[in-house]
Motif scaffolding. Sequence first.
Motif, PDB file in Angstrom:
ATOM      1  N   ARG A 125      16.149 -33.276 -76.178  1.00 21.41           N
ATOM      2  CA  ARG A 125      14.888 -32.585 -75.895  1.00 21.41           C
ATOM      3  C   ARG A 125      14.313 -31.966 -77.172  1.00 21.41           C
ATOM      4  O   ARG A 125      13.111 -32.010 -77.407  1.00 21.41           O
ATOM      5  N   ARG A 154      12.189 -27.000 -71.550  1.00 21.35           N
ATOM      6  CA  ARG A 154      11.882 -27.360 -70.164  1.00 21.35           C
ATOM      7  C   ARG A 154      10.574 -28.167 -70.090  1.00 21.35           C
ATOM      8  O   ARG A 154      10.379 -28.987 -69.185  1.00 21.35           O
ATOM      9  N   ASP A 174      11.070 -31.925 -69.896  1.00 15.94           N
ATOM     10  CA  ASP A 174      11.430 -32.437 -68.569  1.00 15.94           C
ATOM     11  C   ASP A 174      10.202 -32.599 -67.685  1.00 15.94           C
ATOM     12  O   ASP A 174      10.091 -33.577 -66.931  1.00 15.94           O
ATOM     13  N   THR A 228      17.487 -41.201 -68.320  1.00 15.04           N
ATOM     14  CA  THR A 228      18.204 -39.976 -68.647  1.00 15.04           C
ATOM     15  C   THR A 228      19.613 -40.333 -69.090  1.00 15.04           C
ATOM     16  O   THR A 228      20.327 -41.056 -68.388  1.00 15.04           O
ATOM     17  N   TYR A 280      17.162 -38.349 -73.550  1.00 13.42           N
ATOM     18  CA  TYR A 280      16.413 -39.425 -72.919  1.00 13.42           C
ATOM     19  C   TYR A 280      16.357 -40.657 -73.819  1.00 13.42           C
ATOM     20  O   TYR A 280      16.367 -40.559 -75.053  1.00 13.42           O
TER      21      TYR A 280
END
Length: 230
Positions: free
Chosen positions: A176, A193, A196, A217, A223
């Motif tokens: 991320r 966040r 996501d 994922t 990812y």
Amino acid sequence: MQKRILIVDDEPAIREMVAYALRKADYEPVHAGDSREAQVAITEKVPDLILLDWMLPGSSGLELARRWRKDELTRDVPIIMLTARGEENDRVSGLESGVDDYVVKPFSARELLARIRAVMRRARDDEDDGSVAVGALRIDGGAHRVHANEQPLHLGPTEYRLLHFFMTHADRVYTRTQLLDHVWGGNVYVEERTVDVHIRRLRKALEPFSLDGMVQTVRGAGYRFSASVG
């Protein structure tokens, strides 16, 4: 040429404060106190960016953002939401409505201008992106259009950038934090966040074409994007 920024807020004092800061930074501010005035301003001339208050009379900022993301005229216009609602769930709701950034009131003119420049810079980078094709997905960078199975695929600006990055870096796993650095920019504060939320929105857009499995994922890592959906 000055960039035109639409300020949608029902409090005249806030509009005036923001407009003053924008003029000093060489932007062209346009005022709207509600959804009707905002739509009139957009019809007259599509802005380069929209500053949108969450709480508005009539249609809320969330409803407006969702509507504009579905409208061909405004779906590529960056939107920054301005709101006093700073809880995580509120921020996620704002991002899921299609906005590109989220600024919590009270905010300084310096912070707001930094967010505007960052979003503008990302939008400008989008225009310079080249064309790329992976599997059944194709991006025409010059026209800023995406096709899935040769059918038009409509994405918001952030999902477009995210997909373009994935497609130009296929079959590699990104955390991320790495996605934030590459897609949002390392000098911009955005919570992990947020990644996501935009991954979910990208998958939702790909789902009707049975291509959502391309965004994978990797448990405990991040990812990966792959031409293989299985």
